[in-house]
Scaffold this motif. Structure first.
Motif, mmCIF file in Angstrom:
data_model
loop_
_atom_site.group_PDB
_atom_site.id
_atom_site.type_symbol
_atom_site.label_atom_id
_atom_site.label_comp_id
_atom_site.label_asym_id
_atom_site.label_seq_id
_atom_site.Cartn_x
_atom_site.Cartn_y
_atom_site.Cartn_z
ATOM 1 N N ARG A 54 -5.744 7.936 -8.913
ATOM 2 C CA ARG A 54 -4.417 7.326 -9.021
ATOM 3 C C ARG A 54 -3.685 7.365 -7.684
ATOM 4 N NH1 ARG A 54 -1.205 5.814 -13.274
ATOM 5 N NH2 ARG A 54 1.060 6.074 -13.064
ATOM 6 N N ASP A 55 -3.997 8.360 -6.872
ATOM 7 C CA ASP A 55 -3.344 8.494 -5.564
ATOM 8 C C ASP A 55 -3.698 7.345 -4.618
ATOM 9 O OD1 ASP A 55 -2.204 10.858 -6.418
ATOM 10 O OD2 ASP A 55 -3.751 12.125 -5.514
ATOM 11 N N LEU A 56 -4.733 6.594 -4.940
ATOM 12 C CA LEU A 56 -5.123 5.460 -4.104
ATOM 13 C C LEU A 56 -4.212 4.255 -4.318
ATOM 14 C CD1 LEU A 56 -9.003 5.753 -4.542
ATOM 15 C CD2 LEU A 56 -7.682 6.265 -2.478
ATOM 16 N N ALA A 118 -3.561 -1.454 -16.141
ATOM 17 C CA ALA A 118 -3.469 -0.084 -15.630
ATOM 18 C C ALA A 118 -4.143 0.049 -14.267
ATOM 19 C CB ALA A 118 -4.120 0.873 -16.629
ATOM 20 N N LEU A 119 -3.701 1.024 -13.498
ATOM 21 C CA LEU A 119 -4.245 1.218 -12.156
ATOM 22 C C LEU A 119 -5.757 1.450 -12.205
ATOM 23 C CD1 LEU A 119 -1.469 3.496 -10.601
ATOM 24 C CD2 LEU A 119 -1.607 0.990 -10.660
ATOM 25 N N ALA A 120 -6.214 2.259 -13.150
ATOM 26 C CA ALA A 120 -7.655 2.510 -13.263
ATOM 27 C C ALA A 120 -8.402 1.241 -13.636
ATOM 28 C CB ALA A 120 -7.920 3.602 -14.297
ATOM 29 N N ARG A 128 -10.906 -1.666 -6.147
ATOM 30 C CA ARG A 128 -11.617 -0.656 -5.352
ATOM 31 C C ARG A 128 -11.978 -1.184 -3.964
ATOM 32 N NH1 ARG A 128 -14.647 -2.683 -9.290
ATOM 33 N NH2 ARG A 128 -16.584 -3.760 -8.759
ATOM 34 N N SER A 129 -12.030 -2.496 -3.808
ATOM 35 C CA SER A 129 -12.377 -3.085 -2.508
ATOM 36 C C SER A 129 -11.136 -3.457 -1.695
ATOM 37 C CB SER A 129 -13.243 -4.338 -2.711
ATOM 38 O OG SER A 129 -12.503 -5.367 -3.350
ATOM 39 N N TRP A 130 -9.944 -3.214 -2.228
ATOM 40 C CA TRP A 130 -8.715 -3.564 -1.531
ATOM 41 C C TRP A 130 -8.335 -2.497 -0.511
ATOM 42 C CZ3 TRP A 130 -5.060 -4.730 -6.274
ATOM 43 C CH2 TRP A 130 -5.528 -5.877 -6.941
ATOM 44 N N THR A 131 -7.423 -2.872 0.380
ATOM 45 C CA THR A 131 -6.803 -1.900 1.270
ATOM 46 C C THR A 131 -5.773 -1.086 0.480
ATOM 47 O OG1 THR A 131 -5.029 -3.416 1.891
ATOM 48 C CG2 THR A 131 -7.051 -3.469 3.237
ATOM 49 N N THR A 132 -5.393 0.059 1.008
ATOM 50 C CA THR A 132 -4.358 0.858 0.357
ATOM 51 C C THR A 132 -3.052 0.076 0.280
ATOM 52 O OG1 THR A 132 -5.353 2.919 1.127
ATOM 53 C CG2 THR A 132 -3.036 3.006 0.471
ATOM 54 N N SER A 133 -2.766 -0.710 1.287
ATOM 55 C CA SER A 133 -1.543 -1.511 1.304
ATOM 56 C C SER A 133 -1.520 -2.501 0.142
ATOM 57 C CB SER A 133 -1.426 -2.259 2.634
ATOM 58 O OG SER A 133 -0.304 -3.116 2.630
ATOM 59 N N ARG A 134 -2.645 -3.131 -0.117
ATOM 60 C CA ARG A 134 -2.701 -4.097 -1.219
ATOM 61 C C ARG A 134 -2.592 -3.382 -2.565
ATOM 62 N NH1 ARG A 134 -7.127 -8.583 -0.643
ATOM 63 N NH2 ARG A 134 -5.538 -9.308 0.823
ATOM 64 N N ARG A 135 -3.214 -2.214 -2.668
ATOM 65 C CA ARG A 135 -3.100 -1.457 -3.917
ATOM 66 C C ARG A 135 -1.656 -1.014 -4.141
ATOM 67 N NH1 ARG A 135 -8.515 0.381 -2.523
ATOM 68 N NH2 ARG A 135 -7.668 2.184 -1.392
ATOM 69 N N SER A 137 0.960 -2.686 -3.151
ATOM 70 C CA SER A 137 1.658 -3.900 -3.585
ATOM 71 C C SER A 137 1.424 -4.162 -5.067
ATOM 72 C CB SER A 137 1.181 -5.105 -2.761
ATOM 73 O OG SER A 137 1.549 -4.962 -1.403
ATOM 74 N N PHE A 138 0.200 -3.948 -5.524
ATOM 75 C CA PHE A 138 -0.119 -4.122 -6.944
ATOM 76 C C PHE A 138 0.668 -3.121 -7.801
ATOM 77 C CE2 PHE A 138 -2.531 -2.730 -10.657
ATOM 78 C CZ PHE A 138 -2.734 -3.933 -11.322
ATOM 79 N N ALA A 139 0.672 -1.874 -7.377
ATOM 80 C CA ALA A 139 1.299 -0.809 -8.160
ATOM 81 C C ALA A 139 2.810 -0.931 -8.226
ATOM 82 C CB ALA A 139 0.915 0.549 -7.581
ATOM 83 N N ASN A 140 3.407 -1.715 -7.320
ATOM 84 C CA ASN A 140 4.866 -1.874 -7.263
ATOM 85 C C ASN A 140 5.262 -3.348 -7.334
ATOM 86 O OD1 ASN A 140 5.865 1.042 -6.372
ATOM 87 N ND2 ASN A 140 4.035 0.574 -5.178
#
Length: 217
Positions: A54-56, A118-120, A128-135, A137-140
């Protein structure tokens, strides 16, 4: 003669814009499709959970620096009675409707902000293939109201990271299917075979409404 002049005019406009022989600049594409078509067009792939944390997905950020993080931005936006916003983004006097279970709440603590996908599940389906920045953006994602939903806390906890194969809300399932398919489409996420079959079955008993989605990238 008229046709030639039109052709020359079009060529001049293209040259002026610097687009002759060049691809148009990339833009976030918008699609509008009947619900069943939107579901049918979801790409199928095997889900992979390996490496998930989830931290990703850095979430509940305060993108605009106004003191209210994403959770509170959603609560403010979705309130049926707008709350007063105090220091530290303390909300009071608001009222909320959780469409998953047709329940009303006046205490923000009784609501969770559900990631529609859900994030998972997002990780399994391509994130899983995205950058942390894109993840992040998804999460927010405040760019599409369907991405994040204020719902009764224990209902959200019961859903967990399940997809429509194993969990559906007790209320307004057609809305849920449309919003699930919209978020998967917006973020170009895949579905597995069982998920596709479940969505297809549910959509088949819903009104075939047109769903409009703007891709996030």
């Amino acid at each position: 003669m008229t046709r030639t002049l039109r052709w020359l005019g079009g060529l001049l406009a293209a040259v002026t814009a610097g687009t002759v022989g060049l691809a148009a600049p990339a833009r976030a594409a918008t699609v509008s499709q009947p619900l069943r078509t939107l579901v049918a067009n979801l790409p199928v792939a095997t889900e992979i959970r390996t490496g998930y944390s989830r931290d990703l997905f850095p979430h509940w950020t305060d993108a605009d620096g106004d003191g209210c993080n994403t959770r509170y931005e959603v609560l403010i936006a979705e309130a049926t009675t707008r709350p007063s916003v105090g220091s530290g983004c303390v909300l009071s006097g608001g009222r909320w409707y959780s469409y998953y279970d047709a329940a009303y709440w006046t205490n923000p603590a009784d609501l969770d902000i559900d990631h529609m996908v859900a994030l998972a599940e997002a990780w399994d389906s391509g994130a899983r293939s995205w950058t942390t920045s894109r993840r992040q953006s998804f999460a927010n994602d405040l760019g599409d109201a369907r991405s994040l939903v204020a719902v009764t806390d224990n209902v959200n906890q019961a859903k967990g990271d399940q997809d429509p194969t194993t969990w559906m809300p007790t209320n307004d399932r057609c809305r849920y299917v449309a919003e699930w398919a919209a978020v998967k489409t917006r973020w170009r996420l895949t579905v597995d075979t069982a998920e596709k079959n479940a969505l297809t079955s549910y959509a088949g008993s819903c009104s075939n409404i047109t769903v409009t989605v703007t891709h996030a990238f």
